[in-house]
Structures are given as structure tokens and as C-alpha cells.
Design a protein around this motif. Structure first.
Motif, PDB file in Angstrom:
ATOM      1  N   TYR A  50     -38.412 -12.665 -50.398  1.00 22.39           N
ATOM      2  CA  TYR A  50     -38.116 -13.832 -51.223  1.00 22.39           C
ATOM      3  C   TYR A  50     -38.965 -15.028 -50.811  1.00 22.39           C
ATOM      4  N   PHE A  51     -39.272 -15.107 -49.526  1.00 22.66           N
ATOM      5  CA  PHE A  51     -40.118 -16.194 -49.055  1.00 22.66           C
ATOM      6  C   PHE A  51     -41.520 -16.103 -49.666  1.00 22.66           C
ATOM      7  N   ILE A  52     -42.093 -14.904 -49.713  1.00 26.98           N
ATOM      8  CA  ILE A  52     -43.434 -14.724 -50.277  1.00 26.98           C
ATOM      9  C   ILE A  52     -43.458 -15.152 -51.745  1.00 26.98           C
ATOM     10  N   GLY A  53     -42.483 -14.668 -52.511  1.00 31.12           N
ATOM     11  CA  GLY A  53     -42.423 -15.050 -53.922  1.00 31.12           C
ATOM     12  C   GLY A  53     -42.218 -16.540 -54.108  1.00 31.12           C
ATOM     13  N   GLY A  54     -41.318 -17.137 -53.321  1.00 33.32           N
ATOM     14  CA  GLY A  54     -41.057 -18.568 -53.429  1.00 33.32           C
ATOM     15  C   GLY A  54     -42.262 -19.394 -53.023  1.00 33.32           C
ATOM     16  N   TYR A  55     -42.976 -18.949 -51.985  1.00 34.97           N
ATOM     17  CA  TYR A  55     -44.147 -19.710 -51.544  1.00 34.97           C
ATOM     18  C   TYR A  55     -45.244 -19.696 -52.608  1.00 34.97           C
ATOM     19  N   ILE A  56     -45.501 -18.531 -53.199  1.00 36.66           N
ATOM     20  CA  ILE A  56     -46.529 -18.453 -54.244  1.00 36.66           C
ATOM     21  C   ILE A  56     -46.162 -19.360 -55.417  1.00 36.66           C
ATOM     22  N   PHE A  57     -44.893 -19.356 -55.796  1.00 37.59           N
ATOM     23  CA  PHE A  57     -44.446 -20.162 -56.943  1.00 37.59           C
ATOM     24  C   PHE A  57     -44.597 -21.653 -56.655  1.00 37.59           C
ATOM     25  N   TYR A  58     -44.007 -22.115 -55.561  1.00 40.09           N
ATOM     26  CA  TYR A  58     -44.024 -23.546 -55.269  1.00 40.09           C
ATOM     27  C   TYR A  58     -45.415 -24.033 -54.872  1.00 40.09           C
ATOM     28  N   ALA A  59     -46.152 -23.250 -54.084  1.00 39.32           N
ATOM     29  CA  ALA A  59     -47.492 -23.678 -53.664  1.00 39.32           C
ATOM     30  C   ALA A  59     -48.421 -23.815 -54.858  1.00 39.32           C
ATOM     31  N   SER A  60     -48.260 -22.961 -55.863  1.00 36.29           N
ATOM     32  CA  SER A  60     -49.066 -23.091 -57.087  1.00 36.29           C
ATOM     33  C   SER A  60     -48.792 -24.425 -57.774  1.00 36.29           C
ATOM     34  N   LEU A  61     -47.526 -24.822 -57.811  1.00 38.16           N
ATOM     35  CA  LEU A  61     -47.175 -26.096 -58.433  1.00 38.16           C
ATOM     36  C   LEU A  61     -47.700 -27.271 -57.618  1.00 38.16           C
ATOM     37  N   PHE A  62     -47.595 -27.193 -56.289  1.00 38.65           N
ATOM     38  CA  PHE A  62     -48.127 -28.259 -55.439  1.00 38.65           C
ATOM     39  C   PHE A  62     -49.644 -28.379 -55.600  1.00 38.65           C
ATOM     40  N   ALA A  63     -50.326 -27.242 -55.714  1.00 40.06           N
ATOM     41  CA  ALA A  63     -51.779 -27.268 -55.894  1.00 40.06           C
ATOM     42  C   ALA A  63     -52.146 -27.901 -57.231  1.00 40.06           C
ATOM     43  N   ALA A  64     -51.409 -27.563 -58.284  1.00 42.78           N
ATOM     44  CA  ALA A  64     -51.688 -28.141 -59.604  1.00 42.78           C
ATOM     45  C   ALA A  64     -51.474 -29.646 -59.600  1.00 42.78           C
ATOM     46  N   VAL A  65     -50.398 -30.098 -58.950  1.00 48.26           N
ATOM     47  CA  VAL A  65     -50.130 -31.533 -58.867  1.00 48.26           C
ATOM     48  C   VAL A  65     -51.219 -32.235 -58.062  1.00 48.26           C
ATOM     49  N   GLY A  66     -51.673 -31.605 -56.978  1.00 49.55           N
ATOM     50  CA  GLY A  66     -52.738 -32.197 -56.180  1.00 49.55           C
ATOM     51  C   GLY A  66     -54.039 -32.323 -56.942  1.00 49.55           C
TER      52      GLY A  66
ATOM     53  N   LEU B   1     -40.492 -31.822 -57.080  1.00 52.46           N
ATOM     54  CA  LEU B   1     -40.535 -30.530 -56.397  1.00 52.46           C
ATOM     55  C   LEU B   1     -39.721 -30.555 -55.117  1.00 52.46           C
ATOM     56  N   THR B   2     -39.787 -31.676 -54.387  1.00 46.98           N
ATOM     57  CA  THR B   2     -39.000 -31.804 -53.157  1.00 46.98           C
ATOM     58  C   THR B   2     -37.510 -31.792 -53.460  1.00 46.98           C
ATOM     59  N   MET B   3     -37.097 -32.495 -54.517  1.00 50.49           N
ATOM     60  CA  MET B   3     -35.683 -32.515 -54.890  1.00 50.49           C
ATOM     61  C   MET B   3     -35.208 -31.133 -55.320  1.00 50.49           C
ATOM     62  N   LEU B   4     -36.067 -30.382 -56.003  1.00 51.16           N
ATOM     63  CA  LEU B   4     -35.695 -29.024 -56.397  1.00 51.16           C
ATOM     64  C   LEU B   4     -35.521 -28.123 -55.177  1.00 51.16           C
ATOM     65  N   LEU B   5     -36.375 -28.316 -54.169  1.00 54.12           N
ATOM     66  CA  LEU B   5     -36.228 -27.553 -52.931  1.00 54.12           C
ATOM     67  C   LEU B   5     -34.914 -27.879 -52.244  1.00 54.12           C
ATOM     68  N   LEU B   6     -34.567 -29.157 -52.191  1.00 48.71           N
ATOM     69  CA  LEU B   6     -33.301 -29.550 -51.578  1.00 48.71           C
ATOM     70  C   LEU B   6     -32.120 -29.001 -52.374  1.00 48.71           C
ATOM     71  N   ALA B   7     -32.225 -29.023 -53.695  1.00 55.30           N
ATOM     72  CA  ALA B   7     -31.158 -28.467 -54.525  1.00 55.30           C
ATOM     73  C   ALA B   7     -30.995 -26.977 -54.285  1.00 55.30           C
ATOM     74  N   SER B   8     -32.111 -26.261 -54.136  1.00 52.47           N
ATOM     75  CA  SER B   8     -32.029 -24.829 -53.869  1.00 52.47           C
ATOM     76  C   SER B   8     -31.351 -24.558 -52.532  1.00 52.47           C
ATOM     77  N   PHE B   9     -31.579 -25.444 -51.554  1.00 52.26           N
ATOM     78  CA  PHE B   9     -30.936 -25.288 -50.255  1.00 52.26           C
ATOM     79  C   PHE B   9     -29.419 -25.434 -50.370  1.00 52.26           C
ATOM     80  N   TYR B  10     -28.963 -26.484 -51.062  1.00 52.79           N
ATOM     81  CA  TYR B  10     -27.524 -26.720 -51.169  1.00 52.79           C
ATOM     82  C   TYR B  10     -26.844 -25.642 -52.013  1.00 52.79           C
ATOM     83  N   ILE B  11     -27.499 -25.198 -53.065  1.00 52.47           N
ATOM     84  CA  ILE B  11     -26.919 -24.131 -53.885  1.00 52.47           C
ATOM     85  C   ILE B  11     -26.846 -22.835 -53.076  1.00 52.47           C
ATOM     86  N   GLY B  12     -27.886 -22.579 -52.257  1.00 50.31           N
ATOM     87  CA  GLY B  12     -27.876 -21.386 -51.414  1.00 50.31           C
ATOM     88  C   GLY B  12     -26.755 -21.398 -50.401  1.00 50.31           C
ATOM     89  N   GLU B  13     -26.516 -22.564 -49.788  1.00 48.68           N
ATOM     90  CA  GLU B  13     -25.415 -22.662 -48.824  1.00 48.68           C
ATOM     91  C   GLU B  13     -24.060 -22.511 -49.524  1.00 48.68           C
TER      92      GLU B  13
END
Length: 302
Positions: A174-190, A206-218
Motif C-alpha cells: 500500500y505504501f508503494i501505491g500511495g507513494y506513486i499516487f501522491y508523489a505524482s501530484l506533488f511533482a505536477a504541482v511543483g 495534499l497535506t490536509m488529505l494526508l492528515l485526513a487519511s491518517f485520522y480515518i485510518g486510526e
């Protein structure tokens, strides 16, 4: 394309690993975290208010509900959030810095934009994993020395447990898939900005979405079968953390873990394609603020 991609990745990794800042942060961050933990421990021991706050925070699930596997799953769920915040921002800054350098114009004449973007994503991921492996080795060595000094043997019954290793396997996938997804978005924004004060709203989102994913996961630790957990398992912004938690803790059925994994990689591939279009169209643009209308135009290009 493969040879060009391999050459760019090798050059990026070598440049980052040979930098003094890489090794300074690699050995300084664990020391700072250890000092911070010791200071907090002393403060909590001498502060009644902090002790009461800690007791209140730990009063959630009862002892029979919070199993060691659930505790491990919660820790594994934190990992992709922290990693993506640190190294996703690194992808963003590297792309933005390269855009302000004239060398990108020469590079763009022989390498397509999607290849340049993939090279940034893969190289930063390799550097990040290498740094994490160093930290893990330091933790293992310290833990073994601590056990030997204290006279305790190694917990082989836990280390050889297949359930433990399956939790790590799910987490890594899941980390590999999540990294490819989010890193692609960060690269596009950059690629869409060459100034420090532009497009920060996208990074914040993107940062807020990451934090939301953390709280939903917990939250999903004790509500894996709920409607929210089921729905968020197929949303790429929340799936990496949530699926890590419920799959590593064995709270999710096998079909949900596999379908969620397939969905995450499908969205990750789509993010690479769409972000590649934005990257290719905007990497050479300077001094122009790119809004949602321009982004829509870029996505329509071939």
C-alpha cells in the motif's frame, strides 16, 4: 526511454546521497527524536497535568480490544503519512528548483516530460527508502544491544510469526501505491510554479488529505466493517493509510484488501498519466500563474 530513465535516476540518487545534508539529517534526526522523547518523559513524570492528559488519551479502547496486532497496524499506518509529507515535499521542491534552472530546457529537448517526472519520483523514493533502512538498522542494533545488556533474550516467537510479516507485506504494497499516487501530484504541482508563494494552496490541500487519511485510518482500527471504512478503501487519497491499518490488523476480509490494492495501483497509474501531462505542459512555463482552467486544458492535451 528506459535507458534515459535509468541514467537520470542514477544521477539523481548519486547527487542526493553524496550531499552532506543527507548524512547530517540521517544521523541527526534519530538523535533529536531520542532527546525529544527523553525530555517529554521527564516532563510528564514531573507534571500532573500532562500525566492526566496522557491517561485521558490512552483511555480509548479497553485492554482486550487493543491487541498487539492492532497497535502495530496503527504504527504502520502512520508511516506512509510521515514519509509522504517529507519526501512528497522533496519531490515538489526538486521539481520547482529544476524548473527555475535553464538546464531543464536542454533536458526537455531529449527527454519527454513524463520520463523526467518519473525520474524525480523514483529517485526520491529510493533515497528515502535508503535513509529509512539506515534508521531501521540503527534501531535494530540499539534494541539488540539493550536486550543483551538487560539480560533479555530476543523474542523469536514474535519475530518468526507469519502474521507479523504479512502485516509488513501489506504495509509495503500500500505504501508503494500511495507513494506513486501522491508523489505524482506533488511533482505536477511543483512543475506549475517557479515562485515560492504560488500554488501553495495545492500543497496545503495534499497535506490536509494526508492528515485526513491518517485520522480515518486510526478510526478504522475499531470500525473496519463500517460504511466509511469501506468507501474510503477505494478512494486513493485515503486508501494507503486506511488499507494498511485494517489489512495489517486482519480486520479486513481478503477480498477488500486485494480489491483495494488493485484500485490503488489503478489510480496511481492514472495519476502518473494525468500528472505527466501537466508536468510536460507546464515545466517550461515561467512567470505564469496556472489556475484550474489551465490545468483542464493541459489534461486535454495528448
Amino acid at each position: 526511454m528506459k535507458s534515459k530513465l535509468r541514467i537520470i535516476i542514477a544521477n539523481e540518487v548519486k547527487t542526493d546521497v553524496m550531499a552532506k545534508s543527507f548524512w547530517i539529517t540521517t544521523f541527526l534526526i534519530p538523535v533529536l527524536l531520542a532527546v525529544f522523547g527523553i525530555c517529554v518523559g521527564f516532563l510528564m513524570a514531573d507534571s500532573d497535568s500532562l500525566m492526566k492528559m496522557s491517561e485521558g488519551m490512552n483511555a480509548g479502547p479497553s485492554a482486550d480490544e487493543m491487541t498487539p496486532l492492532k497497535a502495530l497496524a496503527m504504527m504502520l499506518g502512520i508511516f506512509p503519512v510521515i514519509f509522504l509529507m517529507i519526501y512528497g515535499a522533496m519531490v515538489f521542491n526538486k521539481v520547482k528548483t529544476e524548473k527555475g534552472n535553464r538546464i531543464v530546457e536542454i533536458l526537455a529537448t531529449c527527454v519527454d516530460g513524463r520520463t523526467m517526472m518519473l525520474a524525480k519520483i523514483i529517485s526520491v523514493g529510493i533515497v528515502g527508502l535508503f535513509q529509512l533502512l539506515i534508521w531501521m538498522a540503527m534501531i535494530v542494533v540499539f534494541a539488540v544491544l539493550l536486550m543483551l545488556v538487560s539480560g533479555h533474550g530476543l523474542p523469536w516467537n514474535y519475530l518468526l510469526n507469519p502474521t507479523l510479516w504479512m502485516a509488513f507485506v501489506w504495509s509495503f504494497l500500500y505504501f508503494i501505491g500511495g507513494y506513486i499516487f501522491y508523489a505524482s501530484l506533488f511533482a505536477a504541482v511543483g512543475a506549475m510554479t517557479d515562485k515560492n508563494n504560488e500554488n501553495q494552496g495545492y500543497v496545503t490541500l495534499l497535506t490536509m488529505l494526508l492528515l485526513a487519511s491518517f485520522y480515518i485510518g486510526e478510526y478504522a482500527v475499531d470500525h473496519a466493517g463500517g460504511g466509511l471504512a469501506m468507501a474510503c478503501s477505494f478512494i486513493p487519497f485515503t486508501a494507503p493509510t486506511l488499507l494498511t491499518v485494517i489489512s495489517a490488523s486482519k480486520e479486513a476480509p481478503l477480498w477488500l484488501s486485494l480489491c483495494g490494492l488493485a484500485s490503488l495501483f489503478l489510480f496511481a497509474g492514472g495519476a502518473v498519466v494525468l500528472s505527466g501531462k501537466i508536468y510536460t505542459s507546464s515545466i517550461l512555463l515561467r512567470g505564469k500563474k496556472i489556475g484550474l482552467r489551465e490545468i483542464g486544458t493541459m489534461l486535454k492535451t495528448r
